[in-house]
Design a protein around this motif. Structure first.
Motif, mmCIF file in Angstrom:
data_model
loop_
_atom_site.group_PDB
_atom_site.id
_atom_site.type_symbol
_atom_site.label_atom_id
_atom_site.label_comp_id
_atom_site.label_asym_id
_atom_site.label_seq_id
_atom_site.Cartn_x
_atom_site.Cartn_y
_atom_site.Cartn_z
ATOM 1 N N GLU A 62 0.882 -1.273 -0.218
ATOM 2 C CA GLU A 62 0.156 0.131 0.036
ATOM 3 C C GLU A 62 0.955 1.367 0.050
ATOM 4 O O GLU A 62 0.692 2.438 -0.565
ATOM 5 C CB GLU A 62 -0.897 0.071 1.070
ATOM 6 C CG GLU A 62 -2.261 -0.947 1.003
ATOM 7 C CD GLU A 62 -2.862 -1.030 -0.295
ATOM 8 O OE1 GLU A 62 -3.164 0.041 -0.774
ATOM 9 O OE2 GLU A 62 -2.887 -1.873 -0.893
ATOM 10 N N ILE A 63 1.896 1.266 0.676
ATOM 11 C CA ILE A 63 2.937 2.314 0.684
ATOM 12 C C ILE A 63 3.641 2.606 -0.910
ATOM 13 O O ILE A 63 3.570 3.712 -1.042
ATOM 14 C CB ILE A 63 3.834 2.149 1.709
ATOM 15 C CG1 ILE A 63 3.333 2.226 3.221
ATOM 16 C CG2 ILE A 63 5.023 3.418 1.565
ATOM 17 C CD1 ILE A 63 4.358 1.650 4.099
ATOM 18 N N VAL A 64 4.070 1.611 -1.300
ATOM 19 C CA VAL A 64 4.348 1.723 -2.638
ATOM 20 C C VAL A 64 3.544 2.231 -3.699
ATOM 21 O O VAL A 64 3.790 3.152 -4.403
ATOM 22 C CB VAL A 64 4.963 0.324 -2.975
ATOM 23 C CG1 VAL A 64 5.589 0.412 -4.683
ATOM 24 C CG2 VAL A 64 6.366 0.164 -2.148
ATOM 25 N N ARG A 65 2.316 1.790 -3.457
ATOM 26 C CA ARG A 65 1.320 2.117 -4.333
ATOM 27 C C ARG A 65 0.893 3.428 -4.186
ATOM 28 O O ARG A 65 0.640 4.291 -5.219
ATOM 29 C CB ARG A 65 -0.134 1.229 -4.227
ATOM 30 C CG ARG A 65 -1.352 1.305 -5.207
ATOM 31 C CD ARG A 65 -2.494 0.557 -4.648
ATOM 32 N NE ARG A 65 -2.031 -0.822 -5.208
ATOM 33 C CZ ARG A 65 -2.245 -2.068 -4.638
ATOM 34 N NH1 ARG A 65 -2.454 -1.950 -3.294
ATOM 35 N NH2 ARG A 65 -1.936 -3.231 -5.236
ATOM 36 N N TRP A 66 0.950 4.203 -2.876
ATOM 37 C CA TRP A 66 0.503 5.407 -2.744
ATOM 38 C C TRP A 66 1.783 6.400 -3.375
ATOM 39 O O TRP A 66 1.425 7.446 -3.758
ATOM 40 C CB TRP A 66 0.518 5.637 -1.333
ATOM 41 C CG TRP A 66 0.642 7.346 -0.738
ATOM 42 C CD1 TRP A 66 -0.522 7.765 -0.787
ATOM 43 C CD2 TRP A 66 1.548 7.983 -0.469
ATOM 44 N NE1 TRP A 66 -0.241 9.407 -0.258
ATOM 45 C CE2 TRP A 66 0.980 9.300 -0.230
ATOM 46 C CE3 TRP A 66 3.005 7.767 -0.364
ATOM 47 C CZ2 TRP A 66 1.880 10.472 0.260
ATOM 48 C CZ3 TRP A 66 3.701 8.735 -0.099
ATOM 49 C CH2 TRP A 66 3.226 10.043 0.140
ATOM 50 N N ALA A 67 2.758 5.919 -3.207
ATOM 51 C CA ALA A 67 4.299 6.804 -3.577
ATOM 52 C C ALA A 67 4.205 6.657 -5.177
ATOM 53 O O ALA A 67 4.299 7.763 -5.853
ATOM 54 C CB ALA A 67 5.415 6.056 -3.226
ATOM 55 N N THR B 286 2.073 -2.722 -9.059
ATOM 56 C CA THR B 286 2.630 -2.066 -7.990
ATOM 57 C C THR B 286 4.007 -2.690 -7.552
ATOM 58 O O THR B 286 4.785 -1.677 -7.528
ATOM 59 C CB THR B 286 1.349 -2.223 -6.904
ATOM 60 O OG1 THR B 286 0.162 -1.750 -7.287
ATOM 61 C CG2 THR B 286 2.169 -1.378 -5.794
ATOM 62 N N ILE B 287 4.033 -3.794 -7.594
ATOM 63 C CA ILE B 287 5.470 -4.574 -7.498
ATOM 64 C C ILE B 287 6.013 -4.867 -8.940
ATOM 65 O O ILE B 287 5.080 -5.408 -9.740
ATOM 66 C CB ILE B 287 5.469 -5.880 -6.739
ATOM 67 C CG1 ILE B 287 5.000 -5.768 -5.404
ATOM 68 C CG2 ILE B 287 6.652 -6.417 -6.945
ATOM 69 C CD1 ILE B 287 4.683 -6.824 -4.439
ATOM 70 N N ASP B 288 7.211 -4.408 -9.362
ATOM 71 C CA ASP B 288 7.416 -4.227 -10.643
ATOM 72 C C ASP B 288 8.272 -5.505 -11.062
ATOM 73 O O ASP B 288 8.046 -5.976 -12.257
ATOM 74 C CB ASP B 288 8.650 -3.146 -10.796
ATOM 75 C CG ASP B 288 8.180 -1.702 -10.560
ATOM 76 O OD1 ASP B 288 7.649 -1.044 -11.252
ATOM 77 O OD2 ASP B 288 8.082 -1.603 -9.261
ATOM 78 N N ILE B 289 8.888 -6.262 -10.071
ATOM 79 C CA ILE B 289 9.563 -7.191 -10.732
ATOM 80 C C ILE B 289 9.709 -8.504 -9.687
ATOM 81 O O ILE B 289 9.304 -8.176 -8.454
ATOM 82 C CB ILE B 289 11.235 -6.924 -10.855
ATOM 83 C CG1 ILE B 289 11.855 -6.491 -9.785
ATOM 84 C CG2 ILE B 289 11.115 -5.801 -12.008
ATOM 85 C CD1 ILE B 289 13.355 -6.239 -9.838
ATOM 86 N N VAL B 290 10.028 -9.632 -9.997
ATOM 87 C CA VAL B 290 10.565 -10.701 -9.509
ATOM 88 C C VAL B 290 11.863 -10.958 -9.136
ATOM 89 O O VAL B 290 12.416 -10.761 -10.348
ATOM 90 C CB VAL B 290 9.860 -12.061 -9.891
ATOM 91 C CG1 VAL B 290 10.283 -13.252 -9.111
ATOM 92 C CG2 VAL B 290 8.238 -12.066 -9.890
ATOM 93 N N ALA B 291 12.520 -10.973 -8.054
ATOM 94 C CA ALA B 291 13.980 -11.192 -8.022
ATOM 95 C C ALA B 291 14.203 -12.357 -6.871
ATOM 96 O O ALA B 291 13.316 -12.405 -5.943
ATOM 97 C CB ALA B 291 14.711 -9.792 -7.295
ATOM 98 N N THR B 292 15.220 -13.124 -7.271
ATOM 99 C CA THR B 292 15.327 -14.240 -6.328
ATOM 100 C C THR B 292 15.787 -14.099 -5.053
ATOM 101 O O THR B 292 15.459 -14.754 -4.122
ATOM 102 C CB THR B 292 16.086 -15.479 -7.115
ATOM 103 O OG1 THR B 292 17.631 -14.833 -6.990
ATOM 104 C CG2 THR B 292 15.923 -15.611 -8.424
ATOM 105 N N ASP B 293 16.701 -13.294 -4.751
ATOM 106 C CA ASP B 293 17.255 -13.199 -3.506
ATOM 107 C C ASP B 293 18.054 -14.549 -2.984
ATOM 108 O O ASP B 293 18.115 -14.903 -2.083
ATOM 109 C CB ASP B 293 16.535 -12.814 -2.359
ATOM 110 C CG ASP B 293 17.243 -12.355 -0.927
ATOM 111 O OD1 ASP B 293 18.356 -12.272 -1.251
ATOM 112 O OD2 ASP B 293 16.687 -12.159 -0.116
#
Length: 446
Positions: free
Chosen positions: A244-249, A302-309
């Protein structure tokens, strides 16, 4: 898939580009030379890809290759091989090595190891602060100007918790179009934490890791990024509140991007009831409600990518009691299968959407100009062929990575990478490592 090898030109027959209708793809001199049905090429190596989905080579913005210093856990060579088997043609190597990648000399060492290896394009990530200590900025400009051309900077594993230092880093990287990738974890709220703070941690008696520890840092940093007009990337976002914070930003026009890991798309804190340290990870596995919020946010952008970590550890660092175990999971060789399971098979993404979130967007964020390109004539032939109908059981001892700490061991997953082409060179064929890109290939060190 069947293949016959005759030379350096490849004809991929009847693959489904981005999941579309079957067509042929001709690869010559490292680029896509022609696309269309019924192609032929004298002397070409032929790969029968009927039923396979063709994607642009995957790009991982968040990989731990451990070298230099922790070659007992992983090396650039073994990690690159794991990446190729997972369908990746480029990875960003995190800075928490020993010595830390906080100088031009260390990032160039990692970069040269990657080029010498030849399995994938290895892009070093530079540390934000000296020694990841969070006290003073590292040599950001020197790393950016080095042969490695660093554009992503992160203290991942540790949070840049000092707001003034974070502001300075965001201001500094603007000069060369860099991005600060933040590990969002307020250290004072997570001291001694062992898992997600919630009902399960209360039952198990393990000190909890509250969602607000992540969300507070993200809230602060998107405001800082907006204030200075710089690029911010949020590593391994894991909570519904963070979404929600990223979506707001983003709604405010702030230049923020975010990633989610495959394990946070599938696993929950219920796994910790087993006390199996393979499920100990940073940030911790969250609730089922968080998992659903993450999937929906990845689907709507809202989330741009998948990253493995991807975080391999020696056996002794994981095969121990929970409190003493290291945090982290391997992920390069299972990532695409988990995304197919959680996003494609649920109808949240199609294969074009997968390509956007696992290739085009991470390449754009990391400023990797020749990766994540559209599958059209004239573009570099970084390609991944996946069999979406295949099913396989995860057996860590059969993987290319040195790490055996896969949270998916023994689990059946859909989809399997059967071929990977790095700049037109097949690094994986029939699901097995073929050969690295030759050192005589233009643009590589001899």
């Amino acid at each position: 898939m069947t293949s016959t090898t005759a030379g350096t030109t490849w004809l991929v027959r009847r693959s489904r580009v981005l999941g579309g209708q079957p067509t042929d793809v001709l690869v010559e001199n490292g680029v896509v030379a022609e696309i269309g049905p019924g192609l032929s090429a004298a002397g070409a190596s032929v790969l029968d890809a009927d039923g396979l989905v063709l994607l642009p080579g995957l790009v991982d913005l968040h990989t731990h290759l451990r070298e230099p210093g922790r070659e007992d856990a992983e090396t650039v060579e073994t990690g690159s091989q794991a990446a190729a088997r997972g369908g990746f043609t480029a990875v960003h190597a995190m800075a928490n090595t020993d010595p830390v990648a906080d100088t031009a000399g260390v990032v160039e060492q990692v970069w040269r190891l990657g080029r010498r290896s030849g399995w994938v394009d290895v892009r070093p990530v530079g540390a934000v602060t000296v020694g990841l200590a969070g006290e003073r900025l590292a040599e950001l400009g020197a790393m950016a100007d080095s042969a490695a051309g660093v554009r992503v900077f992160s203290d991942d594993g540790k949070c840049v918790s000092d707001a003034v230092l974070m502001r300075r880093a965001l201001e500094y990287v603007k000069a060369f179009d860099g991005v600060v990738a933040q590990h969002a974890q307020e250290p004072r709220l997570t001291d001694g934490a062992q898992m997600h703070e919630g009902a399960v941690s209360a039952v198990l008696g393990l000190r909890g890791w509250p969602a607000v520890a992540e969300e507070a840092i993200i809230a602060r940093d998107v405001l800082l990024a907006g204030h200075v007009g710089s690029r911010l990337h949020v590593c391994h976002l894991s909570t519904a509140g963070s979404v929600e914070i990223v979506r707001w930003a983003k709604g405010r026009g702030i230049d923020v991007t975010a990633e989610v890991t495959p394990h946070h798309l599938l696993l929950t804190d219920e796994e910790v009831r087993s006390y199996d340290p393979v499920f100990k990870v940073n940030p911790p596995l969250r609730t089922a409600e968080d998992v659903m919020a993450l999937r929906e946010a990845l689907a709507d952008g809202t989330i741009d990518i998948v990253a493995t970590d991807h975080a391999p550890h020696p056996v002794e660092d994981k095969d121990c009691e929970w409190a003493a175990a290291a945090m982290g999971m391997t992920g390069l060789e299972t990532a695409l299968s988990v995304v197919q399971h959680t996003m494609v098979e649920t109808g949240l993404l199609d294969w074009a959407g997968v390509a956007q979130r696992m290739s085009a967007a991470p390449a754009r964020i990391g400023r990797v100009a020749d990766q994540g390109r559209p599958l059209v004539v004239g573009e570099p032939a970084h390609l991944t062929l996946v069999d979406p109908a295949a099913r396989w059981t995860v057996e860590p001892h059969t993987m290319a990575t040195m790490g055996r700490n896969s949270p998916f061991r023994g689990r059946e997953l859909p989809g399997q990478v059967v071929a990977t082409f790095y700049a037109g060179h097949p690094t994986v064929l029939d699901g097995k490592l073929a050969a690295p890109r030759p050192s005589t290939t233009p643009g590589r060190d001899a």
